[in-house]
Scaffold this motif. Structure first.
Motif, PDB file in Angstrom:
ATOM      1  N   GLY A 101      16.858   8.397  70.091  1.00 32.26           N
ATOM      2  CA  GLY A 101      16.723   8.035  71.495  1.00 32.26           C
ATOM      3  C   GLY A 101      16.242   6.608  71.610  1.00 32.26           C
ATOM      4  O   GLY A 101      15.545   6.090  70.733  1.00 32.26           O
ATOM      5  N   GLU A 102      16.602   5.968  72.699  1.00 35.72           N
ATOM      6  CA  GLU A 102      16.302   4.555  72.866  1.00 35.72           C
ATOM      7  C   GLU A 102      15.523   4.299  74.158  1.00 35.72           C
ATOM      8  O   GLU A 102      15.769   4.954  75.175  1.00 35.72           O
ATOM      9  N   ILE A 103      14.611   3.369  74.083  1.00 37.56           N
ATOM     10  CA  ILE A 103      14.020   2.805  75.297  1.00 37.56           C
ATOM     11  C   ILE A 103      14.880   1.584  75.602  1.00 37.56           C
ATOM     12  O   ILE A 103      14.774   0.550  74.938  1.00 37.56           O
ATOM     13  N   ALA A 104      15.767   1.738  76.562  1.00 41.42           N
ATOM     14  CA  ALA A 104      16.753   0.697  76.853  1.00 41.42           C
ATOM     15  C   ALA A 104      16.200  -0.397  77.761  1.00 41.42           C
ATOM     16  O   ALA A 104      16.661  -1.532  77.703  1.00 41.42           O
ATOM     17  N   GLU A 105      15.267  -0.084  78.601  1.00 39.21           N
ATOM     18  CA  GLU A 105      14.607  -1.053  79.477  1.00 39.21           C
ATOM     19  C   GLU A 105      13.129  -0.726  79.473  1.00 39.21           C
ATOM     20  O   GLU A 105      12.746   0.445  79.438  1.00 39.21           O
ATOM     21  N   PHE A 106      12.306  -1.761  79.548  1.00 38.80           N
ATOM     22  CA  PHE A 106      10.858  -1.546  79.598  1.00 38.80           C
ATOM     23  C   PHE A 106      10.242  -2.779  80.244  1.00 38.80           C
ATOM     24  O   PHE A 106      10.243  -3.855  79.646  1.00 38.80           O
ATOM     25  N   SER A 107       9.779  -2.640  81.470  1.00 35.47           N
ATOM     26  CA  SER A 107       9.208  -3.776  82.195  1.00 35.47           C
ATOM     27  C   SER A 107       7.968  -3.358  82.960  1.00 35.47           C
ATOM     28  O   SER A 107       7.946  -2.302  83.601  1.00 35.47           O
TER      29      SER A 107
END
Length: 187
Positions: A101-107
């Motif tokens: 699984g991926e963290i595709a965006e993190f802001s």
């Protein structure tokens, strides 16, 4: 946040995003991109980012997700969105979309960084990836983003040797090198 007895503590949390969160997510994204990409994009490109247009895209995405395991999470202070993240199966050729699984965006909003929101949001991402039965977490970051790399490595993430170069503007004028970090989600 107060730690005095009898005094209220800060009202902070993370949860799965709702379609009504689209505007708040877009506003955080615009502020974060304007800070993170100030050295990459021309100032006029960043200034032209319209939160209302971006919110419409987020609203559509939140209303009709592409995959049942794609999740958008928001970090909140009271009812104000201070950060967001997107998790889901990886699309990397060298990975397994069932296990990875991926963290595709993190802001996190630049004005709300270093207040614990990022740590809560990262833990919510890991918990969500585990709940979705992924066994390894992946996250791409700009190779020059030393602060984010330190944040993730302090949380147990490590480089796995993968790297890529993205064309952010679509015409070859804005290229960014990225490295991939990973973490085991099972013991």
């Amino acid at each position: 946040m107060s730690t005095e007895p009898g005094r209220p503590t800060a009202d902070v949390s993370c949860r799965v995003a709702w379609a009504d969160d689209a505007r708040g997510i877009a506003e955080v994204q615009v502020r974060a991109w304007r800070q993170s990409y100030a050295d990459l994009f021309p100032a006029e490109v960043l200034a032209s980012m319209d939160p209302a247009q971006i919110a419409a895209v987020w609203h559509q995405s939140l209303t009709k997700p592409q995959d049942a395991r794609n999740r958008v999470l928001v970090a909140l202070e009271r009812n104000r969105i201070v950060g967001f993240a997107v998790t889901g199966p990886t699309a990397d050729d060298d990975s397994d979309p069932i296990a990875d699984g991926e963290i595709a965006e993190f802001s996190v909003d630049p004005d709300d960084q270093r207040l614990g929101h990022g740590s809560r949001l990262l833990q919510a991402c890991v918990d969500t990836l585990v709940a979705d039965r992924f066994t390894r977490g992946l996250c791409w970051l700009n190779s020059t983003d030393d602060a984010r790399r330190a944040f993730l490595t302090e949380a147990g993430w490590a480089p796995d040797g993968a790297h890529r170069e993205l064309d952010l503007h679509g015409d070859g004028t804005v290229r960014v090198k990225q490295v991939r970090l990973h973490v085991a989600l099972t013991d």
